[in-house]
Design a protein around this motif. Structure first.
Motif, PDB file in Angstrom:
ATOM      1  N   ASP A   1       0.821  -1.202   0.000  1.00 41.64           N
ATOM      2  CA  ASP A   1       0.000   0.000   0.000  1.00 41.64           C
ATOM      3  C   ASP A   1       0.858   1.257   0.000  1.00 41.64           C
ATOM      4  N   GLU A   2       1.950   1.232   0.780  1.00 44.98           N
ATOM      5  CA  GLU A   2       2.781   2.428   0.902  1.00 44.98           C
ATOM      6  C   GLU A   2       4.194   2.034   1.310  1.00 44.98           C
ATOM      7  N   VAL A   3       5.162   2.765   0.788  1.00 47.14           N
ATOM      8  CA  VAL A   3       6.565   2.582   1.154  1.00 47.14           C
ATOM      9  C   VAL A   3       7.097   3.918   1.654  1.00 47.14           C
ATOM     10  N   LYS A   4       7.676   3.904   2.860  1.00 46.09           N
ATOM     11  CA  LYS A   4       8.191   5.145   3.444  1.00 46.09           C
ATOM     12  C   LYS A   4       9.641   4.950   3.871  1.00 46.09           C
ATOM     13  N   PRO A   5      10.494   5.913   3.594  1.00 45.51           N
ATOM     14  CA  PRO A   5      11.885   5.795   4.068  1.00 45.51           C
ATOM     15  C   PRO A   5      11.968   6.056   5.573  1.00 45.51           C
ATOM     16  N   ILE A   6      12.936   5.435   6.232  1.00 45.97           N
ATOM     17  CA  ILE A   6      13.235   5.740   7.626  1.00 45.97           C
ATOM     18  C   ILE A   6      14.294   6.834   7.601  1.00 45.97           C
ATOM     19  N   LEU A   7      13.905   8.032   7.999  1.00 40.27           N
ATOM     20  CA  LEU A   7      14.773   9.185   7.815  1.00 40.27           C
ATOM     21  C   LEU A   7      15.886   9.273   8.853  1.00 40.27           C
ATOM     22  N   SER A   8      15.670   8.753  10.044  1.00 39.32           N
ATOM     23  CA  SER A   8      16.682   8.875  11.081  1.00 39.32           C
ATOM     24  C   SER A   8      17.853   7.934  10.808  1.00 39.32           C
ATOM     25  N   ALA A   9      19.027   8.320  11.298  1.00 36.93           N
ATOM     26  CA  ALA A   9      20.218   7.482  11.129  1.00 36.93           C
ATOM     27  C   ALA A   9      20.084   6.177  11.895  1.00 36.93           C
ATOM     28  N   TYR A  10      19.391   6.212  13.026  1.00 37.65           N
ATOM     29  CA  TYR A  10      19.115   5.007  13.815  1.00 37.65           C
ATOM     30  C   TYR A  10      17.768   4.465  13.350  1.00 37.65           C
ATOM     31  N   LYS A  11      17.715   3.210  13.013  1.00 34.91           N
ATOM     32  CA  LYS A  11      16.510   2.626  12.410  1.00 34.91           C
ATOM     33  C   LYS A  11      15.705   1.806  13.411  1.00 34.91           C
ATOM     34  N   LEU A  12      16.357   0.796  13.996  1.00 32.59           N
ATOM     35  CA  LEU A  12      15.643  -0.176  14.826  1.00 32.59           C
ATOM     36  C   LEU A  12      15.139   0.414  16.136  1.00 32.59           C
ATOM     37  N   VAL A  13      15.803   1.447  16.640  1.00 32.49           N
ATOM     38  CA  VAL A  13      15.373   2.036  17.908  1.00 32.49           C
ATOM     39  C   VAL A  13      14.477   3.256  17.697  1.00 32.49           C
ATOM     40  N   SER A  14      14.155   3.551  16.455  1.00 32.21           N
ATOM     41  CA  SER A  14      13.380   4.743  16.138  1.00 32.21           C
ATOM     42  C   SER A  14      11.879   4.490  16.251  1.00 32.21           C
ATOM     43  N   ARG A  15      11.152   5.524  16.642  1.00 37.43           N
ATOM     44  CA  ARG A  15       9.683   5.439  16.649  1.00 37.43           C
ATOM     45  C   ARG A  15       9.113   5.400  15.231  1.00 37.43           C
ATOM     46  N   GLU A  16       9.893   5.795  14.254  1.00 34.10           N
ATOM     47  CA  GLU A  16       9.422   5.685  12.875  1.00 34.10           C
ATOM     48  C   GLU A  16       9.105   4.229  12.537  1.00 34.10           C
ATOM     49  N   LEU A  17       9.913   3.316  13.060  1.00 29.23           N
ATOM     50  CA  LEU A  17       9.732   1.900  12.765  1.00 29.23           C
ATOM     51  C   LEU A  17       8.821   1.232  13.791  1.00 29.23           C
ATOM     52  N   TYR A  18       9.016   1.553  15.074  1.00 29.59           N
ATOM     53  CA  TYR A  18       8.208   0.964  16.150  1.00 29.59           C
ATOM     54  C   TYR A  18       7.568   2.091  16.956  1.00 29.59           C
ATOM     55  N   PRO A  19       6.338   2.479  16.646  1.00 34.79           N
ATOM     56  CA  PRO A  19       5.720   3.603  17.357  1.00 34.79           C
ATOM     57  C   PRO A  19       5.265   3.271  18.778  1.00 34.79           C
ATOM     58  N   ILE A  20       5.149   1.996  19.119  1.00 37.93           N
ATOM     59  CA  ILE A  20       4.659   1.584  20.439  1.00 37.93           C
ATOM     60  C   ILE A  20       5.830   1.430  21.400  1.00 37.93           C
ATOM     61  N   ASP A  21       5.636   1.902  22.648  1.00 36.23           N
ATOM     62  CA  ASP A  21       6.695   1.807  23.657  1.00 36.23           C
ATOM     63  C   ASP A  21       7.108   0.358  23.908  1.00 36.23           C
ATOM     64  N   THR A  22       8.406   0.145  23.987  1.00 34.69           N
ATOM     65  CA  THR A  22       8.954  -1.166  24.331  1.00 34.69           C
ATOM     66  C   THR A  22       9.069  -1.291  25.848  1.00 34.69           C
ATOM     67  N   ARG A  23       8.752  -2.463  26.373  1.00 31.41           N
ATOM     68  CA  ARG A  23       8.982  -2.768  27.781  1.00 31.41           C
ATOM     69  C   ARG A  23      10.094  -3.810  27.858  1.00 31.41           C
ATOM     70  N   VAL A  24      11.009  -3.585  28.757  1.00 30.58           N
ATOM     71  CA  VAL A  24      12.152  -4.486  28.922  1.00 30.58           C
ATOM     72  C   VAL A  24      12.094  -5.077  30.317  1.00 30.58           C
ATOM     73  N   LYS A  25      12.111  -6.394  30.398  1.00 31.84           N
ATOM     74  CA  LYS A  25      12.016  -7.056  31.696  1.00 31.84           C
ATOM     75  C   LYS A  25      13.390  -7.271  32.329  1.00 31.84           C
ATOM     76  N   ILE A  26      13.516  -6.839  33.583  1.00 30.03           N
ATOM     77  CA  ILE A  26      14.663  -7.199  34.420  1.00 30.03           C
ATOM     78  C   ILE A  26      14.117  -8.138  35.485  1.00 30.03           C
ATOM     79  N   GLY A  27      14.453  -9.399  35.385  1.00 30.81           N
ATOM     80  CA  GLY A  27      13.783 -10.385  36.222  1.00 30.81           C
ATOM     81  C   GLY A  27      12.310 -10.432  35.846  1.00 30.81           C
TER      82      GLY A  27
END
Length: 338
Positions: free
Chosen positions: A60-86
């Motif tokens: 349907d649509e193709v969009k470039p990821i403009l930021s230099a950081y891709k995987l940690v960017s909200r452009e790619l993952y708009p939902i907050d990540t939760r990280v478990k410690i224990g």
């Protein structure tokens, strides 16, 4: 590149596209949503363009990821990540408190600190077994013996542990003892170390370098995630400026900016950020107000006798005051102490 598929695209069809992306030597990403499936393709932009995905019948649509950081960017993952410690999840609607001494000194010392930490909603106990110090004559930590102490205290108290890894060769050893690896300010751009922890299945608390820009911090996180470990927690711990009244300048506007730019959780370290124990409580409140996901603070049963950074460690009464006064600020920010 972000590839948004049409609503009728099936999982099998999405997998076919992912195989085409991978066959070109690109890194494929699969992100199924409730209404749409989103794919990602990371790599050489010229190769990306050669796929001509814009004309694909399922796209349907193709969009470039403009930021230099891709995987940690909200452009790619708009939902907050939760990280478990224990069992504790960092991020979301909770406010995380990690506390403990700058350095592990003895089993008795760490057990005494754990005793008063467990009286509060503390998520994990921190303590350095390997200490990178400015002076070669300062206490360098107990090494593996310190890790064993952390493990014993964790088993006794139920608190998961956080400790700093200073060398890539120590990463696997430490992962056998602790629940979260911390990468300190001096090692934020130690790329061999970042890649080493990126190959492990363990949470990583990444501190901002004392002279690092926000983008450099995010690119350091990108190294870890790109190596295969998405369990990254960022930490603002103050930067070096021309101001000499405090140890560092705690950059709280960076916290608000990071929350806009990345889906990773963001903690604040007011102990290193100021180097003055009397400033830890007000700046912890400010961290909660500005949107931080939690704090990591230093506390000691007797700061005057601490082997490392005693001037910024809270004593037990000050830690009690911190926790009792923090709750209304956390709740005003729409979170809860967990």
């Amino acid at each position: 590149m972000i590839i948004i598929l049409k609503p009728h695209a099936s999982k099998e069809e999405a997998q076919q596209l992912l195989r085409q992306i991978e066959a070109k030597g690109l890194k494929p990403l699969y992100m199924p949503g409730v209404e749409r499936t989103v794919l990602g393709a990371l790599g050489d932009e010229r190769v990306l363009q050669s796929l001509h995905l814009e004309s694909h019948p399922l796209v349907d649509e193709v969009k470039p990821i403009l930021s230099a950081y891709k995987l940690v960017s909200r452009e790619l993952y708009p939902i907050d990540t939760r990280v478990k410690i224990g069992r504790h999840a960092v991020g979301g609607d909770g406010f995380t408190v990690i506390a403990g001494p700058c350095a592990v000194e003895s089993q008795a010392q760490l057990d005494r600190i754990a005793d008063y930490l467990t009286a509060h909603p503390v998520a994990a106990i921190r303590g350095g077994a390997f200490k990178p110090r400015t002076s070669p004559y300062s206490f360098q930590g107990l090494g593996e013996e310190g890790l064993k102490i952390l493990k014993t205290t964790s088993e006794r108290s139920g608190l998961p542990t956080v400790s700093e890894v200073v060398d890539a060769s120590d990463a696997e050893l430490m992962a056998r003892y602790v629940d979260c690896l911390q990468i300190g300010a001096r090692n934020m751009q130690n790329f061999r170390l970042l890649e080493a922890v990126g190959k492990l299945d363990i949470p990583v608390l990444l501190k901002r370098g004392m002279c690092a820009t926000i983008e450099e911090l995010l690119l350091a996180a990108e190294y870890i995630v790109n190596a295969g470990n998405p369990k990254v927690i960022l930490c603002e711990r103050g930067i070096r400026t021309y101001e000499t009244a405090t140890r560092n300048t705690l950059d709280l506007n960076a916290v608000a900016y990071l929350k806009r730019k990345t889906h990773l959780p963001v903690l604040v370290d007011p102990s290193h950020g100021t180097g003055i124990r009397e400033l830890v409580i007000p700046l912890t409140r400010a961290a909660a107000a500005v949107g931080a996901d939690g704090i990591i603070v230093e506390t000691h049963t007797n700061p005057a006798e601490a082997l490392s950074d005693g001037h910024q460690n809270l004593d037990p009464q000050q830690f009690d005051d911190l926790m009792s006064s923090l709750k209304p600020f956390v709740e005003a920010a729409g979170r809860s102490l967990k």
